[in-house]
Design an enzyme around this catalytic site. Structure first.
Site, PDB file in Angstrom:
ATOM      1  CG  ASP A 321      50.213  68.810  20.430  1.00 52.61           C
ATOM      2  OD1 ASP A 321      50.908  68.053  21.120  1.00 52.61           O
ATOM      3  OD2 ASP A 321      49.034  68.580  20.133  1.00 52.61           O
ATOM      4  CD  GLN A 394      67.481  62.733  -6.122  1.00 55.89           C
ATOM      5  OE1 GLN A 394      67.923  63.706  -6.730  1.00 55.89           O
ATOM      6  NE2 GLN A 394      67.956  61.511  -6.277  1.00 55.89           N
TER       7      GLN A 394
END
EC number: 7.2.2.6
Length: 693
Positions: A321, A394
């Protein structure tokens, strides 16, 4: 480098000084126990599993009977007694080698047993009211739900169904630093005997009493029922064949003795037979296999069988992975690129201000980037944190009338009423470059003005590329598996130096890839920790499950990494190869040893009757009796001399098969030829000087 495509239509440094309960070592008590076990192993029922040593046992028994008969008859029996004693020593030394290897596992098992405690569990009898009843751990059933609070010992294996807590797993891993366990995901499994340090969790019991993970660990570490691996079975057949060949060779000496007028004592022939058969590798074969499992235990990897360790040595394809294995797993800030008109240090300072309240790994990496560049990272008084939301995409900081923000590029541009076309060209180029390199761009603003772009990168771990290069030299093919898009996957694969990659991988894709590799005759290793990895772990020839992973994954794999470090799969392959290299080296030494002993002893036995053999009698041994006794003593002592090598293993080097064969022949083949000539001659000088033969 190419991306793998699948047809879906058919749809040593790790130990770090820790006191791990599995860390093996030699001690006086362990050696003492090994010697005691060696005598227990003299039982022929146990020895019959090793044909070479069992044959030695038979000859030792016959020699003992012959010596006893000579003593009873008033005959000189000094030579016969010495032969019998050294033949028994050969059997004992072989047993000691195996017992020392097993002793490490038994010591580790004793350490694990010491961690087991009898504890009371807080059994939840009424989920609505949360009523708990103190219950013995032995009375818990599969499906029972218990409450575990700070300071409590987890009574049995289970899955967290509610809550989050830090857990001290030192009883299992030897690592004192607590780890976080929480419900959901792949970090929900907990192990009986570990301790909750803070907070609380509710655990659903998944193991019956006596069958917990710790119980299974103890049974596997002890290795009492360790079955021979395929290579061991094949080697046993080879050794049996060599034994038969030398039996025929010794029998022919009877005819040679009759022809030359040499009266050969059957016991002498039996002793000669033992010196010629491959007792060295026969005595050390089992120890080599057990020691391979022990080397994994030292790095906190638990193998369910020697077969798994051996398979690791034969692995052709290694599936890894990306996240947490090849890369650190958390995106890290590597640079802040300013827009035109903004100084680089000003853009970096703005990025740091926007990240001071961000406790995510990405936010901390931005602050660390600024700190390393000399930017102040102290949060101003009166600062107000602006958290990240799915709506704004944000986050940032407000201090009075000043504000700093960072976030997704499209969200920031929209907030500034800018489009891709109206944004500065240099800004767009930087964003495009970051995206193409596999990174993540974050736009940064200060007081409503665009100041730069942060480059977040999934950082490849140091040294990984070199390790992959080593594995490539050994003939292994490395494949990175990731859920990233092909562009990002290609960039990281190139930087890491893997051979291939599989992007946007699903559990089904992993399974198909493993089967495709196996269909080509390759052995596959992979690691995983989630329940969705269980099918692939079960299908792989070497499946390494993380101890912190889901119960299904731990049961599906044939190895468990107690440190839950996915990069350990590389070390596992190296240990497996070391096991095979060690066995090959000792086999080479043993066979060469036997050939040398044949040509060293036979001329000395017949040189008197057949003077023509004098040209071959290069060792000039004192007498035929001295030659036989010296060979028997050497045969026993060489097993002792090679026990450290069998336990430690031949040093692993990433070289090709041809170079490996050449090294074995040069070091162990040539060494096996020379050692008997030197050793037997020295022993002959000693025993002739002492008048023992």
């Amino acid at each position: 480098m190419t991306q793998i495509t699948l047809d879906t239509s058919r749809g040593d440094p790790r130990e770090g000084g820790r006191a791990s309960p599995l860390a093996g070592g030699l001690s006086g008590a362990m050696i003492g126990r090994a010697v005691g076990d060696a005598f227990v192993k003299l039982n022929p029922v146990k020895l019959i599993k090793n044909p070479v040593i069992f044959t030695t046992w038979i000859v030792a028994l016959l020699s003992t009977i012959s010596a006893a008969a000579a003593i009873a008859g008033g005959q000189s029996a000094g030579f016969a007694v010495q032969l019998a004693l050294w033949l028994w020593a050969t059997v004992l030394f072989a047993n000691v080698a195996e017992s020392i290897a097993e002793g490490r596992g038994k010591a580790a098992a004793d350490s694990l047993r010491a961690t087991r405690v009898t504890t009371k569990a807080k059994l939840i009898v009424d989920p609505k009211t949360g009523t708990v009843v103190p219950t013995n751990a032995s009375e818990l059933e599969v499906g029972s739900i218990i409450l575990v609070e700070a300071g409590d010992v987890i009574a049995s294996d289970g899955e967290i169904i509610e809550g989050v807590a830090s857990v001290n797993e030192a009883a299992i891993t030897g690592e004192s630093a607590p780890v976080i366990r929480e419900s959901g995901g792949d970090r929900s499994a907990v192990t009986g005997g570990t301790t909750v340090v803070s907070d609380w969790i509710k655990v659903r019991i998944t193991a019956k009493p006596g069958s917990t993970f710790l119980d299974r660990m103890i049974a596997m570490v002890e290795g009492a029922d360790r079955r021979k691996t395929p290579n061991e079975l094949a080697l046993a057949v080879l050794l049996a064949g060599l034994t038969l060949i030398f039996l025929i060779a010794v029998v022919t000496l009877v005819g040679l003795g009759a022809y030359s007028g040499v009266d050969l004592d059957p016991i002498v022939l039996g002793a000669l037979f033992i010196t010629l058969i491959p007792t060295t590798i026969g005595g050390l074969m089992s120890a080599v296999g057990i020691a391979g499992m022990d080397r994994l235990l030292k790095v906190n990897v638990l193998a369910t069988s020697g077969r798994a360790v051996e398979a690791a040595g034969d692995v052709d394809t290694l599936l890894l992975d990306k996240t947490g294995t090849i890369t650190f797993g958390n995106r890290m800030a590597t640079e802040v690129i300013p827009v035109p008109g903004v100084r680089p240090e000003a853009a970096l300072a703005a990025a740091v201000m926007a990240s001071l309240a961000d406790e995510t790994p990405e936010g901390r990496s931005i602050v660390e980037l600024g700190r390393n560049a000399g930017v102040s990272v102290d949060q101003p008084a009166g600062a107000v944190a602006i958290p990240f939301t799915a709506v704004t995409r944000q986050s940032g900081l407000d201090v009075g009338k000043d504000s700093w923000r960072k976030g997704a590029v499209d969200a920031v541009l929209k907030d500034l009423n800018l489009t891709d076309g109206s944004a500065p060209a240099e800004f767009r180029q930087a964003v495009d470059r970051i995206a193409r390199s596999g990174g993540t761009p974050l736009a940064v603003t200060q007081n409503g003005a665009l100041v730069g772009v942060i480059h977040l990168k999934d950082v490849v771990k140091p040294g990984v590329k070199a390790r992959f290069a080593d594995l490539r030299r050994m003939g292994l093919r490395t494949v990175m598996i990731t859920g990233d898009n092909p562009v990002t996957a290609a960039a990281i694969a190139s930087e890491a130096g893997v051979d291939d990659y599989l992007a946007e991988a699903t559990p089904e894709d992993k399974m198909r890839l493993i089967k495709a590799e196996q269909a080509k005759g390759r052995l596959v290793a992979m690691c995983g920790d989630g329940a969705n990895d269980a099918p692939a772990l079960a299908q792989a020839d070497v499946g390494v499950a993380m101890q912190t992973g889901a119960q299904a994954a731990r049961e599906a794999g044939n190895m468990v990494d107690l440190d839950s470090d996915p990069t350990k799969v590389i070390e596992i392959v190296e240990v497996g190869k070391q096991l095979l290299i060690t066995r090959g080296a000792l086999t080479t030494f043993s066979v060469a040893n036997d050939v040398a002993k044949y040509f060293a002893i036979i001329p000395a036995m017949f040189v008197v009757a057949l003077p023509s053999l004098g040209a071959l009698n290069v060792m000039r041994l004192h007498s035929p009796e001295s030659a036989i006794l010296s060979a028997v003593i050497f045969n026993a002592l060489v097993i002792v001399a090679l026990i450290p090598l069998a336990l430690k293993g031949v040093k692993y080097r990433a070289i090709g098969a041809g170079a490996l064969l050449g090294r074995n022949l040069l070091i162990y083949g040539l060494g096996g030829l020379i050692a008997p000539f030197v050793g037997i001659k020295l022993i002959d000088l000693v025993i002739s000087g002492l008048g023992l033969a």
